[in-house]
Write a protein that holds these residues in place. Structure first.
Motif, PDB file in Angstrom:
ATOM      1  N   ILE A 220      -3.115   7.885   3.864  1.00 60.44           N
ATOM      2  CA  ILE A 220      -3.555   9.186   4.362  1.00 60.44           C
ATOM      3  C   ILE A 220      -2.485  10.231   4.035  1.00 60.44           C
ATOM      4  O   ILE A 220      -1.324   9.887   3.800  1.00 60.44           O
ATOM      5  CB  ILE A 220      -3.843   9.155   5.883  1.00 60.44           C
ATOM      6  CG1 ILE A 220      -2.610   8.743   6.672  1.00 60.44           C
ATOM      7  CG2 ILE A 220      -4.999   8.219   6.184  1.00 60.44           C
ATOM      8  CD1 ILE A 220      -2.793   8.895   8.167  1.00 60.44           C
ATOM      9  N   ASN A 221      -2.877  11.483   4.012  1.00 63.24           N
ATOM     10  CA  ASN A 221      -2.003  12.621   3.691  1.00 63.24           C
ATOM     11  C   ASN A 221      -1.355  12.461   2.325  1.00 63.24           C
ATOM     12  O   ASN A 221      -0.179  12.787   2.137  1.00 63.24           O
ATOM     13  CB  ASN A 221      -0.930  12.823   4.764  1.00 63.24           C
ATOM     14  CG  ASN A 221      -1.517  13.253   6.088  1.00 63.24           C
ATOM     15  OD1 ASN A 221      -2.515  13.958   6.125  1.00 63.24           O
ATOM     16  ND2 ASN A 221      -0.902  12.822   7.171  1.00 63.24           N
TER      17      ASN A 221
ATOM     18  N   LYS B 234       2.900  11.735   4.477  1.00 65.38           N
ATOM     19  CA  LYS B 234       3.410  13.086   4.723  1.00 65.38           C
ATOM     20  C   LYS B 234       4.931  13.081   4.761  1.00 65.38           C
ATOM     21  O   LYS B 234       5.553  12.414   5.581  1.00 65.38           O
ATOM     22  CB  LYS B 234       2.861  13.625   6.034  1.00 65.38           C
ATOM     23  CG  LYS B 234       3.063  15.086   6.210  1.00 65.38           C
ATOM     24  CD  LYS B 234       2.275  15.598   7.385  1.00 65.38           C
ATOM     25  CE  LYS B 234       2.187  17.104   7.304  1.00 65.38           C
ATOM     26  NZ  LYS B 234       1.286  17.619   8.305  1.00 65.38           N
TER      27      LYS B 234
ATOM     28  N   LEU C  51      -1.927   1.107   7.517  1.00 70.31           N
ATOM     29  CA  LEU C  51      -2.120   2.538   7.402  1.00 70.31           C
ATOM     30  C   LEU C  51      -0.815   3.158   6.931  1.00 70.31           C
ATOM     31  O   LEU C  51       0.222   3.019   7.585  1.00 70.31           O
ATOM     32  CB  LEU C  51      -2.528   3.129   8.751  1.00 70.31           C
ATOM     33  CG  LEU C  51      -2.833   4.608   8.781  1.00 70.31           C
ATOM     34  CD1 LEU C  51      -4.079   4.896   7.948  1.00 70.31           C
ATOM     35  CD2 LEU C  51      -3.037   5.067  10.198  1.00 70.31           C
TER      36      LEU C  51
ATOM     37  N   ASP D  20       1.057   6.603   6.083  1.00 68.13           N
ATOM     38  CA  ASP D  20       1.063   8.061   6.190  1.00 68.13           C
ATOM     39  C   ASP D  20       2.085   8.598   5.204  1.00 68.13           C
ATOM     40  O   ASP D  20       3.277   8.363   5.334  1.00 68.13           O
ATOM     41  CB  ASP D  20       1.421   8.483   7.609  1.00 68.13           C
ATOM     42  CG  ASP D  20       1.266   9.976   7.822  1.00 68.13           C
ATOM     43  OD1 ASP D  20       0.718  10.647   6.930  1.00 68.13           O
ATOM     44  OD2 ASP D  20       1.682  10.456   8.889  1.00 68.13           O
TER      45      ASP D  20
ATOM     46  N   VAL E  85      -4.557   1.649   3.582  1.00 67.10           N
ATOM     47  CA  VAL E  85      -5.246   2.933   3.612  1.00 67.10           C
ATOM     48  C   VAL E  85      -4.177   4.010   3.595  1.00 67.10           C
ATOM     49  O   VAL E  85      -3.296   4.037   4.449  1.00 67.10           O
ATOM     50  CB  VAL E  85      -6.122   3.065   4.878  1.00 67.10           C
ATOM     51  CG1 VAL E  85      -6.761   4.440   4.939  1.00 67.10           C
ATOM     52  CG2 VAL E  85      -7.170   1.975   4.905  1.00 67.10           C
TER      53      VAL E  85
END
Length: 81
Positions: A62-63, A26, A22, A24, A60
């Motif tokens: 995200i953000n 951001k 995962l 991220d 994966v």
């Protein structure tokens, strides 16, 4: 003969050892994050990397809309998906 046997065992282990990572994004810089993700996708982070075998993992992200770019890349470059 021994190298053929060990290579077969490694190939069997590679098929079983798939993980999902995962990421991220951001606050991350695009140019520093992408090489890390591609290394995971290719499987080069594993000690038993073989270039002819797909031993990479899934990632994966995200953000992704909150990723940052340095300089004027956001206004001058065109990124397509």
């Amino acid at each position: 003969m021994a190298s053929v046997v060990t290579e077969a065992l490694i190939r069997r282990h590679i098929r079983r050892d798939k993980v999902t990572w995962l990421a991220d994004c951001k606050g991350q810089v695009l140019g520093r994050l992408v090489p890390q993700i591609t290394k995971i996708l290719q499987g080069k982070h594993k000690p038993y990397y073989l270039p002819d075998v797909n031993c990479g993992d899934s990632v994966v992200v995200i953000n992704a809309r909150h990723i940052t770019m340095t300089g004027r890349k956001r206004t001058t470059k065109m990124y397509r998906s």
